[in-house]
Design an enzyme around this catalytic site. Structure first.
Site, PDB file in Angstrom:
ATOM      1  N   PHE A  36       1.346  22.138  24.343  1.00 15.28           N
ATOM      2  CA  PHE A  36       2.246  20.693  25.452  1.00 15.28           C
ATOM      3  C   PHE A  36       3.825  20.669  25.266  1.00 15.28           C
ATOM      4  O   PHE A  36       3.763  21.316  24.196  1.00 15.28           O
ATOM      5  CB  PHE A  36       1.576  19.915  25.846  1.00 15.28           C
ATOM      6  CG  PHE A  36       2.151  19.164  26.770  1.00 15.28           C
ATOM      7  CD1 PHE A  36       2.166  19.567  27.550  1.00 15.28           C
ATOM      8  CD2 PHE A  36       3.540  17.879  25.748  1.00 15.28           C
ATOM      9  CE1 PHE A  36       2.093  18.651  28.839  1.00 15.28           C
ATOM     10  CE2 PHE A  36       3.660  17.122  27.646  1.00 15.28           C
ATOM     11  CZ  PHE A  36       3.719  17.668  28.762  1.00 15.28           C
ATOM     12  N   ASP A  90       3.153  17.181  15.238  1.00 11.99           N
ATOM     13  CA  ASP A  90       2.664  16.656  16.117  1.00 11.99           C
ATOM     14  C   ASP A  90       1.630  16.640  16.524  1.00 11.99           C
ATOM     15  O   ASP A  90       0.128  17.150  16.144  1.00 11.99           O
ATOM     16  CB  ASP A  90       2.981  17.524  17.154  1.00 11.99           C
ATOM     17  CG  ASP A  90       2.697  17.522  18.734  1.00 11.99           C
ATOM     18  OD1 ASP A  90       1.680  16.496  18.820  1.00 11.99           O
ATOM     19  OD2 ASP A  90       3.584  17.870  19.252  1.00 11.99           O
ATOM     20  N   HIS A 136      -2.516  15.065  19.534  1.00 11.30           N
ATOM     21  CA  HIS A 136      -4.009  15.491  19.841  1.00 11.30           C
ATOM     22  C   HIS A 136      -4.879  14.669  18.650  1.00 11.30           C
ATOM     23  O   HIS A 136      -6.194  14.589  18.612  1.00 11.30           O
ATOM     24  CB  HIS A 136      -4.599  17.016  19.672  1.00 11.30           C
ATOM     25  CG  HIS A 136      -3.981  17.554  21.202  1.00 11.30           C
ATOM     26  ND1 HIS A 136      -4.339  18.897  21.087  1.00 11.30           N
ATOM     27  CD2 HIS A 136      -2.292  17.175  21.860  1.00 11.30           C
ATOM     28  CE1 HIS A 136      -3.885  19.193  22.220  1.00 11.30           C
ATOM     29  NE2 HIS A 136      -2.710  18.182  22.940  1.00 11.30           N
ATOM     30  N   GLN A 188       0.031   8.703  26.261  1.00 12.10           N
ATOM     31  CA  GLN A 188      -0.106   9.270  27.722  1.00 12.10           C
ATOM     32  C   GLN A 188      -1.599   9.397  28.689  1.00 12.10           C
ATOM     33  O   GLN A 188      -2.778   9.129  27.396  1.00 12.10           O
ATOM     34  CB  GLN A 188      -0.131  10.304  28.050  1.00 12.10           C
ATOM     35  CG  GLN A 188       0.449  10.942  29.533  1.00 12.10           C
ATOM     36  CD  GLN A 188      -0.393  11.717  30.234  1.00 12.10           C
ATOM     37  OE1 GLN A 188      -1.320  12.470  29.219  1.00 12.10           O
ATOM     38  NE2 GLN A 188      -0.588  12.304  31.103  1.00 12.10           N
ATOM     39  N   LYS A 222      -4.951  10.946  27.066  1.00 13.83           N
ATOM     40  CA  LYS A 222      -5.318  11.330  25.204  1.00 13.83           C
ATOM     41  C   LYS A 222      -6.461  10.157  25.075  1.00 13.83           C
ATOM     42  O   LYS A 222      -6.227   9.413  25.947  1.00 13.83           O
ATOM     43  CB  LYS A 222      -3.889  10.785  25.216  1.00 13.83           C
ATOM     44  CG  LYS A 222      -2.877  11.098  25.699  1.00 13.83           C
ATOM     45  CD  LYS A 222      -2.590  12.728  25.142  1.00 13.83           C
ATOM     46  CE  LYS A 222      -1.024  13.787  25.242  1.00 13.83           C
ATOM     47  NZ  LYS A 222      -1.119  14.712  25.069  1.00 13.83           N
ATOM     48  N   ARG A 271      20.099   0.228  17.073  1.00 12.08           N
ATOM     49  CA  ARG A 271      20.113  -1.379  16.571  1.00 12.08           C
ATOM     50  C   ARG A 271      19.557  -1.119  14.428  1.00 12.08           C
ATOM     51  O   ARG A 271      19.490  -0.006  14.573  1.00 12.08           O
ATOM     52  CB  ARG A 271      19.551  -2.129  16.228  1.00 12.08           C
ATOM     53  CG  ARG A 271      20.124  -3.045  17.862  1.00 12.08           C
ATOM     54  CD  ARG A 271      19.287  -4.174  18.622  1.00 12.08           C
ATOM     55  NE  ARG A 271      20.723  -4.408  19.758  1.00 12.08           N
ATOM     56  CZ  ARG A 271      19.710  -4.867  21.107  1.00 12.08           C
ATOM     57  NH1 ARG A 271      18.722  -4.817  21.016  1.00 12.08           N
ATOM     58  NH2 ARG A 271      20.412  -5.080  22.009  1.00 12.08           N
ATOM     59  N   TYR A 311      24.236  -7.249  18.621  1.00 13.04           N
ATOM     60  CA  TYR A 311      25.542  -6.170  19.311  1.00 13.04           C
ATOM     61  C   TYR A 311      25.743  -5.152  18.374  1.00 13.04           C
ATOM     62  O   TYR A 311      27.395  -4.337  18.576  1.00 13.04           O
ATOM     63  CB  TYR A 311      26.741  -6.400  20.101  1.00 13.04           C
ATOM     64  CG  TYR A 311      27.301  -6.135  20.865  1.00 13.04           C
ATOM     65  CD1 TYR A 311      26.772  -5.355  22.053  1.00 13.04           C
ATOM     66  CD2 TYR A 311      27.910  -5.753  20.726  1.00 13.04           C
ATOM     67  CE1 TYR A 311      27.643  -4.965  23.407  1.00 13.04           C
ATOM     68  CE2 TYR A 311      28.982  -4.995  21.882  1.00 13.04           C
ATOM     69  CZ  TYR A 311      29.078  -4.496  22.836  1.00 13.04           C
ATOM     70  OH  TYR A 311      29.730  -3.877  23.777  1.00 13.04           O
ATOM     71  N   ARG A 356      11.787   1.875  24.163  1.00 12.30           N
ATOM     72  CA  ARG A 356      10.598   0.541  23.373  1.00 12.30           C
ATOM     73  C   ARG A 356      10.043   0.874  23.800  1.00 12.30           C
ATOM     74  O   ARG A 356       9.507   0.759  25.270  1.00 12.30           O
ATOM     75  CB  ARG A 356      11.406  -0.792  23.492  1.00 12.30           C
ATOM     76  CG  ARG A 356      12.507  -1.133  22.579  1.00 12.30           C
ATOM     77  CD  ARG A 356      13.043  -2.420  22.375  1.00 12.30           C
ATOM     78  NE  ARG A 356      13.383  -2.674  23.644  1.00 12.30           N
ATOM     79  CZ  ARG A 356      14.930  -2.648  23.179  1.00 12.30           C
ATOM     80  NH1 ARG A 356      15.753  -2.130  22.084  1.00 12.30           N
ATOM     81  NH2 ARG A 356      15.340  -2.758  24.766  1.00 12.30           N
TER      82      ARG A 356
HETATM   83  C1  LIG Z   1       0.777  15.267  24.894  1.00 12.12           C
HETATM   84  C2  LIG Z   1       1.399  15.324  24.288  1.00 12.12           C
HETATM   85  C3  LIG Z   1       2.478  15.464  23.787  1.00 12.12           C
HETATM   86  C4  LIG Z   1       3.025  14.052  24.063  1.00 12.12           C
HETATM   87  O1  LIG Z   1       3.136  13.992  25.486  1.00 12.12           O
HETATM   88  P1  LIG Z   1       3.292  12.845  25.972  1.00 12.12           P
HETATM   89  O2  LIG Z   1       3.268  12.923  27.062  1.00 12.12           O
HETATM   90  O3  LIG Z   1       5.252  13.114  26.220  1.00 12.12           O
HETATM   91  O4  LIG Z   1       3.002  11.432  25.348  1.00 12.12           O
HETATM   92  C5  LIG Z   1       3.191  15.713  22.907  1.00 12.12           C
HETATM   93  N1  LIG Z   1       2.354  17.386  22.001  1.00 12.12           N
HETATM   94  C6  LIG Z   1       1.362  17.148  21.995  1.00 12.12           C
HETATM   95  C7  LIG Z   1       0.692  18.826  21.888  1.00 12.12           C
HETATM   96  C8  LIG Z   1       0.347  16.610  23.760  1.00 12.12           C
HETATM   97  O5  LIG Z   1      -0.249  17.055  23.877  1.00 12.12           O
END
Ligand SMILES: *Cc1c(COP(=O)(O)O)cnc(C)c1O
Length: 413
Positions: A101, A172, A175, A198, A201, A230, A237, A247
């Site tokens: 992605f 990353d 998945h 997201q 997922k 922070r 501050y 966040r």
């Molecule tokens: C979904 C995904 C992300 C991050 O996606 P967001 O929509 O920003 O949460 C990163 N890498 C891969 C391989 C993904 O499938």
């Protein structure tokens, strides 16, 4: 009208294998409702006063055997914050995969670093660790592997290359919720790892992300980037690093606490269905299923993927997808081309940007060609994770539909 013969493909007017939908996503119930109402009525909608985000961070860290977890807005910002925490400087190179992605290499560009693509392996769709060393230059600062579809990369090889060349490993793991490498939680095997929540997922609150690490230093830095610079134990501050407000809300955490409880059972179902599909589909001539990883430990399955050899199957991938969709089987071809073919890479040298000014003409992604990534984009079929939550009968329908299309392939070209 006469009913058509059962083996006439639906795409040419036959009866589809099924019309019943596959399981809906997301899955939720009374538990999520109760958690959300608690947040609503408490008035603590923010992680600064509420306790849900901290509770979710602890549960997620524990499930992955990680010391620290930092929840954030999404997987993309998790990756950006991790790159910043690792001190990846503008102009430095990060080695990654083109079969992913946009967020993977996109996060590297966002910190003005340079994604360097190495090709994937045809039987796993993961980056080929044997190509990494050839891609290392004096500017290389990190490796960003993706555990594609949930299948773990060979983290022993990747970590040993990283150690030898003093590179950071940023996983990353977007998945790979709950997956393991040799019994260690993915996302916590390298220096730092990132997950997404997201909507598509396996673990979701619509949006959301989290960072895992076992390094207190990286946890503090990433936490600082996520919390407007922070530092824990300092005044509100006082801002120490260039951060942002990344966040997670208490709403998301409330839902994720319950979604995480559902995950192990859902993963078992996906895994069982994956094994069934692997066994049945690999026996159909012209289809190739993916390699498994015996060293993994607990397996995470995101999408189910298999590859189509047009010559021996009789029709090509695109036609098979159309035919399966007509049979009531949801599936698609995934990424239409490797990530580097997108204009954001192809035109990088043309458009004035801090990164282009920094490295000028060296940034020519038109020269990048990863043949295995190009090939898989043309012959793979993806079945999404929620379809894998179906029953054995649902999986049988998938196999039946594929067999039906293959038998009729001469009529369908
Ligand atoms: C979904 C995904 C992300 C991050 O996606 P967001 O929509 O920003 O949460 C990163 N890498 C891969 C391989 C993904 O499938």
């Amino acid at each position: 009208m006469m009913p058509s013969a059962p083996d006439t493909p639906a795409i040419v007017g036959g009866k589809p294998v099924r019309t019943k939908p596959f399981p809906k996503w997301p899955v939720h119930g009374a538990a999520e409702r109760k958690q959300l109402l608690k947040v609503l009525e408490s008035g603590d909608w923010w992680c600064g006063t509420g306790k849900k985000t901290e509770q979710f961070e602890q549960a997620f860290a524990e499930y992955h055997g990680a010391k620290y977890a930092i929840a954030c807005t999404n997987g993309s910002t998790a990756l950006e914050a991790s790159l910043l925490a690792c001190g990846i400087a503008p102009g430095e190179e990060v080695i990654t995969t083109p079969y992913t992605f946009v967020a993977t290499a996109g996060s590297i560009l966002r910190v003005n670093a340079v994604p360097v693509f190495v090709d994937i392996m045809p039987d796993t769709a993961n980056m080929d660790p044997d190509l990494i060393e050839k891609a290392i230059t004096p500017r290389t600062a990190a490796i960003m592997p993706v555990h594609f579809a949930g299948l773990p990369c060979d983290m022993d090889k990747i970590r040993s290359i990283a150690r030898k060349h003093k590179l950071k490993v940023i996983e990353d793991a977007c998945h790979a919720w709950g997956g393991q490498w040799k019994g260690k939680g993915l996302g916590a095997v390298g220096d730092i790892g990132c997950f997404s929540f997201q909507m598509s997922k396996n673990l979701t609150a619509g949006e959301g992300g989290i960072i895992l690490t076992n390094s207190r230093k990286l946890a503090n830095l990433a936490g600082s980037v996520v919390h407007v610079g922070r530092k824990a134990g300092h005044e509100w501050y006082e801002h120490f690093v260039i951060g942002s407000n990344l966040r997670m809300t208490e709403w998301q955490s409330a839902v994720l606490i319950e979604q995480l409880k559902r995950l192990p059972k859902q993963q078992e179902t996906r895994l069982r269905n994956t094994a069934f599909l692997d066994e049945k589909l690999s026996r159909i001539g012209g289809l190739k299923t993916m390699a498994s990883e015996k060293r993994a430990g607990r397996r995470s399955v995101h999408i189910y993927i298999f590859r189509v050899d047009k010559g021996s199957f009789g029709i090509g991938r695109d036609r098979l997808v159309e035919c399966l969709n007509a049979e009531g089987i949801p599936c698609h071809g995934g990424y239409p081309f490797p990530l580097y073919r997108n204009p954001v890479f192809q035109d990088l040298g043309k458009i004035d940007s801090p990164l282009a000014r920094l490295i000028g003409k060296k940034l020519d992604y038109k020269k990048v060609n990863c043949p295995e990534a190009e090939r898989i984009c043309k012959d793979v079929i993806w079945i999404k994770q929620s379809t894998l939550l179906g029953t054995r009968k649902d999986m049988r329908d998938i196999v039946t539909a594929v067999k039906k299309i293959k038998a009729a392939a001469p009529l369908l070209t």
